[in-house]
Scaffold this active site. Structure first.
Site, PDB file in Angstrom:
ATOM      1  N   GLY A  46       0.842  -1.197   0.000  1.00  0.00           N
ATOM      2  CA  GLY A  46       0.000   0.000   0.000  1.00  0.00           C
ATOM      3  C   GLY A  46       0.875   1.244   0.000  1.00  0.00           C
ATOM      4  O   GLY A  46       0.619   2.221   0.710  1.00  0.00           O
ATOM      5  N   ASN A  90       0.626  -3.002   5.241  1.00  0.00           N
ATOM      6  CA  ASN A  90      -0.213  -1.826   5.409  1.00  0.00           C
ATOM      7  C   ASN A  90      -1.426  -1.836   4.486  1.00  0.00           C
ATOM      8  O   ASN A  90      -2.478  -1.338   4.845  1.00  0.00           O
ATOM      9  CB  ASN A  90       0.653  -0.584   5.150  1.00  0.00           C
ATOM     10  N   SER A 123      -5.776  -1.655  13.424  1.00  0.00           N
ATOM     11  CA  SER A 123      -6.787  -0.591  13.489  1.00  0.00           C
ATOM     12  C   SER A 123      -7.311  -0.484  14.916  1.00  0.00           C
ATOM     13  O   SER A 123      -7.356  -1.488  15.644  1.00  0.00           O
ATOM     14  CB  SER A 123      -7.950  -0.929  12.561  1.00  0.00           C
ATOM     15  N   TYR A 170     -14.479  -5.050   7.864  1.00  0.00           N
ATOM     16  CA  TYR A 170     -13.179  -4.432   8.131  1.00  0.00           C
ATOM     17  C   TYR A 170     -12.667  -4.852   9.511  1.00  0.00           C
ATOM     18  O   TYR A 170     -11.534  -5.314   9.650  1.00  0.00           O
ATOM     19  CB  TYR A 170     -13.325  -2.904   8.042  1.00  0.00           C
ATOM     20  N   ALA A 219     -13.518  -7.341  11.474  1.00  0.00           N
ATOM     21  CA  ALA A 219     -13.230  -8.774  11.595  1.00  0.00           C
ATOM     22  C   ALA A 219     -11.937  -9.134  10.870  1.00  0.00           C
ATOM     23  O   ALA A 219     -11.129  -9.921  11.370  1.00  0.00           O
ATOM     24  CB  ALA A 219     -14.390  -9.594  11.042  1.00  0.00           C
ATOM     25  N   LYS A 249      -9.342  -7.170  10.291  1.00  0.00           N
ATOM     26  CA  LYS A 249      -8.190  -6.626  11.028  1.00  0.00           C
ATOM     27  C   LYS A 249      -7.960  -7.397  12.332  1.00  0.00           C
ATOM     28  O   LYS A 249      -6.824  -7.591  12.750  1.00  0.00           O
ATOM     29  CB  LYS A 249      -8.399  -5.136  11.313  1.00  0.00           C
TER      30      LYS A 249
END
Ligand code: ZN
Length: 661
Positions: A420, A491, A545, A558, A560, A562
């Protein structure tokens, strides 16, 4: 040799010193003449001093400057008479020489004058040019080198056998000039070392270098000693990344630093490394002695680092002892790692502290191959004897050339993969890592990944992190260009639009898992063979996060993904600790300087909470704004010694969050 002198270009330069810099750059632009700091030039200029008295000043190349790029400021102004008188002394120690030359300068802030300053001073011509031309060392590094030279040049040049540069060489030259000078003298050959030309102006001195070199080239052709290498595209070696990373680890252990390896596997390097007699011809010594500080005396063979190291210790013990008996000072052994390896599959491998250093080594060796092969055609390659090379290798003035000013960058010698990389936290991480001296492989699906440069420290690739084939190609390239991988910053990820579970689009759920979780498992698996051989222990930094410890409604996919990634990092920490790999996770929150947070989105979110954008950005306990650069800095810090005893940790970077605390 191409004659690059251009009268109209030269006419743009007004002063003798500017012209001196111009013709020096012409020499420096030809790698067959000088390589990376080799060679030196000078000009003698009469100047009025503070007292109105005319004085002759020798402007000689300053150390740390390269002829390819030298400017007037790169020349050290030394009072000529003072430098000349030094050649009349019976003895002069190195510290005395350095001191006398430095205190004879007219500008205290100029660079230190070349170690050949006294020699330049005693040559009675205004311009003096010195190179380590491949053709000269090809011909003189042979049994009959001295006869060949006489056959080529007759009485056009003065001949000197090899002696240590510095005072000894200047002293010998002073004696030989008196004996050998003729009206046709235009140059001087230093056997096994290089050649000088001189003249009354910049053009004359340069043109004489051209003519001298061309005569030597013609001689090589006449003898059939000019090499023609296969002109094919390099074929990627079939060696797995772990083998290369292990080799780097072995070398780094002996070197005492995290080494960068560069494999040069062009057809010439491969052909040479596979010659039946490579084990003999490669072990005689460098093409010109000052290469030794970058290449060491001999290359290692067949990945035998242990063998090289023990032979190096023997070499050190033998010659340091001999010099000690002769009354020279005690030397301290340098590291025992090779700087060049010759490998049947990987070709020529250059070793250095940085990718630039490793590349320089392979470039020097590329020329060394030409020199050795040409000399083989002329009766057999020879080099300066081991003892004299030892003296040069351990000469403080040579070692000073390698000494870098300032502190070593924190991540020098480290190779990092950042996913990323094109924007936000990833981009800030690439920038922070590059600034800290790391080599970075940047991956992103956005072609902005190429905006961060494409140089010897940055290797970008536009691809999805789910494209395992493209990624394994990148890892292979990193192994061949740099020798391995030390750091992985995971990332890249997606943040799907807010949806409650009952309204969930299951394809989007799967896609989120695919990118945020599955792709990262695959990357960990693919990079492990290199991480486990990272010289100081591998590092994985996961960008998690705040949603992991404190999820919010509407972000099930998102959060779950992370959370699963974080759990993965904990298991990886347990499994990989024995290989010295550390895995830590950062949990950032409210990093607003990334692509997804447009002004519009920010304004509407802030309005939702009845806040101004500024208040919304600082809506945390410390009332502080968190930027991508802050996260990048913390990711970098996790890879430094301060965190060398931490693994499996999760560190928030959110300004303080009540739900997390
Ligand atoms: Zn030289």
């Amino acid at each position: 040799m191409n004659d690059l002198w251009d009268d109209s270009e030269a006419s743009k330069f007004e002063t003798e010193l500017e012209l001196r810099a111009y013709s020096s750059r012409l020499l420096g632009s030809d790698p067959n003449l000088v390589l990376h700091g080799g060679g030196n030039t000078s000009v003698k200029i009469a100047e009025e001093n503070l007292y109105g008295k005319e004085e002759e000043i020798l402007y000689v190349k300053g150390s740390g400057w390269d002829l390819a790029t030298i400017q007037p400021a790169g020349f050290a102004p030394v009072r000529l008479e003072a430098a000349r008188q030094l050649a009349n002394l019976q003895t002069l120690s190195d510290p005395q020489m350095v001191n006398e030359l430095k205190t004879s300068m007219t500008n205290y802030s100029a660079p230190s004058p070349s170690v050949e300053t006294i020699l330049h001073a005693m040559i009675p011509f205004q311009y003096v040019d010195h190179t380590h031309a491949d053709v000269i060392v090809s011909i003189t590094n042979t049994e009959s080198g001295s006869e060949f030279m006489k056959e080529i040049y007759g009485d056009e040049v003065i001949y000197l056998p090899y002696v240590m540069p510095g005072f000894d060489l200047a002293k010998l030259a002073a004696i030989e000039w008196r004996k050998q000078l003729t009206p046709s003298t235009i140059g001087m050959v230093l056997l096994n070392h290089g050649i000088f030309s001189f003249g009354d102006n910049a053009k004359e001195s340069y043109k004489r270098m051209v003519s001298l070199i061309n005569k030597a080239e013609a001689f090589l052709h006449k003898k059939g000693a000019a090499m023609n290498w296969p002109n094919e595209a390099p074929k990627e070696p079939d060696v797995d990344i772990e083998t290369i990373a292990k080799l780097r680890s072995d070398i780094s252990k002996k070197a005492g630093f995290s080494a960068i390896l560069r494999c040069d596997y062009n057809p010439k390097a491969i052909t040479y490394s596979n010659l039946p007699n490579v084990g003999v011809i490669s072990q005689k010594g460098p093409a010109t002695p000052d290469h030794i500080i970058r290449t060491k005396r001999t290359p290692a063979l067949a990945r035998d680092i242990e063998g090289f190291s023990s032979e190096y210790i023997n070499y050190f013990n033998k010659y340091s002892q001999e010099l000690l008996i002769e009354g020279k000072e005690q030397k301290t052994m340098l590291d025992t790692a090779p700087r060049v390896l010759l490998d049947a599959e990987l070709g020529v491998i250059g070793v250095g502290k940085t990718s630039k250093d490793a590349k320089i080594v392979t470039e020097i060796y590329d020329h060394t191959i030409d020199v050795i092969m040409a000399a083989q055609q002329l009766g057999g390659y020879r080099a300066v004897n081991a003892k004299e090379l030892f003296e040069l290798e351990y000469w403080s003035l040579e070692q000073a050339k390698l000494a870098k000013k300032g502190a070593t960058p924190e991540l020098q010698g480290k190779i990092a993969l950042v996913t990323g990389a094109a924007g936000g936290i990833g981009r800030a991480t690439v920038e922070a890592f590059l600034k800290a001296g790391a080599i970075v492989l940047g991956v992103d699906i956005d072609e902005k990944v190429y905006e961060l440069g494409n140089n010897e420290n940055y290797l970008p690739l536009k691809c999805s992190i789910t494209d395992s084939e493209a990624l394994s190609g990148l890892l292979k390239e990193a192994a061949l260009k740099f020798g391995g991988l030390d750091i992985v910053v995971l990332n890249a990820g997606i943040f799907p639009p807010s949806k409650s579970i009952e309204a969930m689009d299951l394809d989007l759920w799967s896609k989120t898992m695919e990118i945020n979780l599955n792709a990262n498992v695959a990357i960990l698996k693919a990079t492990y063979p290199m991480l486990k051989h990272s010289p100081d222990g591998g590092n994985v930094v996961m960008i998690g996060s705040k949603n992991v410890p404190a999820p919010g409604p509407g972000a099930a996919a998102y959060s779950a993904s992370k959370a699963a990634l974080f759990q993965l990092s904990r298991v990886a920490a347990l499994e990989w600790g024995k290989a010295g790999i550390r895995i830590n996770t950062l949990h950032p929150n409210a990093v607003f300087d990334t692509g997804i947070w447009t002004d519009e989105v920010l304004e509407s979110r802030a309005a939702n909470y009845r806040m101004s954008v500024e208040e919304y950005k600082r809506n945390n306990i410390l009332k502080t704004e968190i930027t991508s650069a802050d996260v990048a800095q913390l990711a970098l810090t996790l890879c430094l010694p301060a965190f060398s005893k931490t693994t499996g940790a999760a560190i928030p970077i959110d300004g303080g969050n009540e739900r997390v605390i």
